[in-house]
Motif scaffolding. Sequence first.
Motif, mmCIF file in Angstrom:
data_model
loop_
_atom_site.group_PDB
_atom_site.id
_atom_site.type_symbol
_atom_site.label_atom_id
_atom_site.label_comp_id
_atom_site.label_asym_id
_atom_site.label_seq_id
_atom_site.Cartn_x
_atom_site.Cartn_y
_atom_site.Cartn_z
ATOM 1 N N ASP A 54 57.621 -12.482 10.597
ATOM 2 C CA ASP A 54 57.032 -11.190 10.950
ATOM 3 C C ASP A 54 55.886 -10.796 10.030
ATOM 4 O OD1 ASP A 54 58.924 -10.764 13.044
ATOM 5 O OD2 ASP A 54 60.406 -10.221 11.534
ATOM 6 N N ILE A 55 55.979 -11.147 8.758
ATOM 7 C CA ILE A 55 54.969 -10.763 7.775
ATOM 8 C C ILE A 55 54.772 -11.916 6.803
ATOM 9 C CG2 ILE A 55 54.350 -9.126 5.937
ATOM 10 C CD1 ILE A 55 56.198 -7.103 7.300
ATOM 11 N N VAL A 56 53.525 -12.130 6.391
ATOM 12 C CA VAL A 56 53.210 -13.111 5.349
ATOM 13 C C VAL A 56 52.522 -12.375 4.209
ATOM 14 C CG1 VAL A 56 51.980 -15.226 4.764
ATOM 15 C CG2 VAL A 56 52.957 -14.960 7.045
ATOM 16 N N VAL A 57 53.058 -12.519 3.008
ATOM 17 C CA VAL A 57 52.492 -11.885 1.821
ATOM 18 C C VAL A 57 51.808 -12.951 0.983
ATOM 19 C CG1 VAL A 57 52.973 -10.521 -0.251
ATOM 20 C CG2 VAL A 57 54.304 -10.137 1.840
ATOM 21 N N VAL A 95 63.615 -5.864 4.595
ATOM 22 C CA VAL A 95 63.432 -7.318 4.634
ATOM 23 C C VAL A 95 64.763 -7.991 4.915
ATOM 24 C CG1 VAL A 95 62.780 -9.365 3.318
ATOM 25 C CG2 VAL A 95 61.447 -7.255 3.095
ATOM 26 N N LYS A 96 64.803 -8.768 5.974
ATOM 27 C CA LYS A 96 66.005 -9.512 6.330
ATOM 28 C C LYS A 96 66.094 -10.811 5.543
ATOM 29 C CE LYS A 96 68.404 -11.495 10.345
ATOM 30 N NZ LYS A 96 68.316 -11.725 11.814
ATOM 31 N N PRO A 282 61.342 -3.942 14.426
ATOM 32 C CA PRO A 282 59.912 -3.929 14.759
ATOM 33 C C PRO A 282 59.136 -2.867 13.995
ATOM 34 C CG PRO A 282 61.257 -4.088 16.752
ATOM 35 C CD PRO A 282 62.198 -3.807 15.620
ATOM 36 N N ILE A 283 59.790 -1.765 13.662
ATOM 37 C CA ILE A 283 59.106 -0.706 12.911
ATOM 38 C C ILE A 283 58.695 -1.202 11.526
ATOM 39 C CG2 ILE A 283 59.392 1.598 11.911
ATOM 40 C CD1 ILE A 283 61.290 2.258 14.170
ATOM 41 N N ALA A 284 59.556 -2.028 10.941
ATOM 42 C CA ALA A 284 59.238 -2.585 9.622
ATOM 43 C C ALA A 284 58.009 -3.488 9.681
ATOM 44 C CB ALA A 284 60.434 -3.355 9.088
ATOM 45 N N PRO A 289 53.728 -3.892 5.959
ATOM 46 C CA PRO A 289 52.381 -4.335 5.557
ATOM 47 C C PRO A 289 51.526 -3.204 5.005
ATOM 48 C CG PRO A 289 52.969 -5.294 7.670
ATOM 49 C CD PRO A 289 54.032 -4.283 7.347
ATOM 50 N N ARG A 290 51.631 -2.030 5.605
ATOM 51 C CA ARG A 290 50.866 -0.881 5.093
ATOM 52 C C ARG A 290 51.267 -0.564 3.669
ATOM 53 N NH1 ARG A 290 51.314 3.306 10.235
ATOM 54 N NH2 ARG A 290 49.932 2.155 11.676
#
Length: 443
Positions: A54-57, A95-96, A282-284, A289-290
């Motif tokens: 879902d997100i890449v940091v 974070v899962k 999905p809200i996460a 990211p913000r």
Amino acid sequence: MNDLSFIISSLKSRWLNSLLSILLTAFGVTISLLIIQFGNHFQDRLKSDGKGIDIVVGAKGSPLQLILSSVYHVDIPTGNISYDSIKKISKNPQVKSAIPLALGDNWRGHRIVGTTIEYLKHYDADLLRGKLWSKDFEVVVGSLVNLKINDEIIGSHGLFDEGGEHSDHKYKVTGILEPSGTVLDRLIITSVNSVLDIHGQEHINDHDGRKKYHDHENDFKQSDTDHNHDKKKHHDHHHENDLVQSEPEHDHEQLKNKNQKFEANKSKSPEITALLITTNSPIANVNLPRLINKESSLQAANPALEITRLTSMLGMGTKSFSFLSFVLIIIAILSIFSGLASNLENRMGDLAILRAIGYSKYRIFKIITLEGLIIIFFGVLMGLVFGILIFSIFTQIFNPLKISLASFKFSREILLVFIFVFVAGLLASIFPAYKASKISIAN
């Protein structure tokens, strides 16, 4: 003479025009099929390689570059980030799961990825043979990497097969993964500490990763026990002390200097390339990211958003080729219409004789229509053969297609192309056929 024999004789009498119509239809269908195959394969790989992420940091830079380098392994990373800086993010309740990636080296173009066992679990990977790594500098390789169990390799600096080798360290292959149709098939996977060690950085606390290794042992069907890294270091430390005590006095100072250099190299804080995050909701995907981009020096990118941008950019080229194939099909249809209509004047006498000997209007209509449909049929058949053959050649010539296991697959879009071509060919044949069926025997 039956109807089929009459149609074949008619097509032979104007073979050049008929062949041109068949080839134009075939070329249009071939281009359409190739576009569909490349598009579907591209979309399938994007989905399989990016599933569940879902997100890449990562380091500040281009979000798309971060996604391509960390998820799909087809670009250069934006930089490294401190491992300490992502600990807080990993513990966020939104974070899962969080999977670290440490990149920087390759072997013959295959990227060496330092990560945890969770990375393999994320893609539902299974071992074909061997076992997972249980200590540093042991690796598991994808199905497309040309290595065998117990092979030893030396990594090269950089992500392409051009950099200098890290000849002081060798990786040993302990396992080979089954083909998965994902990015894992072309990677060499090891522990994060292996990559950190080879670049002179401190090790991270791998206790959680090793616990998960034991938890998943049965899932990966391996029997070998895990070696505790801390025990290894403790053992090595005692071993070094034994060496120091056994060495002569003049060698003691030399060994001490080596140890000081070793510790100096290990003084660098650990840095990783990226963190792959799966969120709880999905809200996460929107809020996290913000938060990361606003309150830290890191960058958080949403793979779904960036890939949508990428496909929209590539979509212009795809639309151009689709338009070209559409134009070729229309030209082929017009060629069929022109061939049937222009040849009709020369066949009036033959058609009148057929009518005079008892052929009905419907039968004349059917004969002319079938001529057009036969041309369409052979054009579609030839286009299908060309499409499969050309795509198969491309998968052997172009390495990205070869390593991603691209193959020709029938889909709903292909069926729609065939239906469109047959309907268009039928419509192009109806007007000349209707005109021929209305022929006046008296005139």
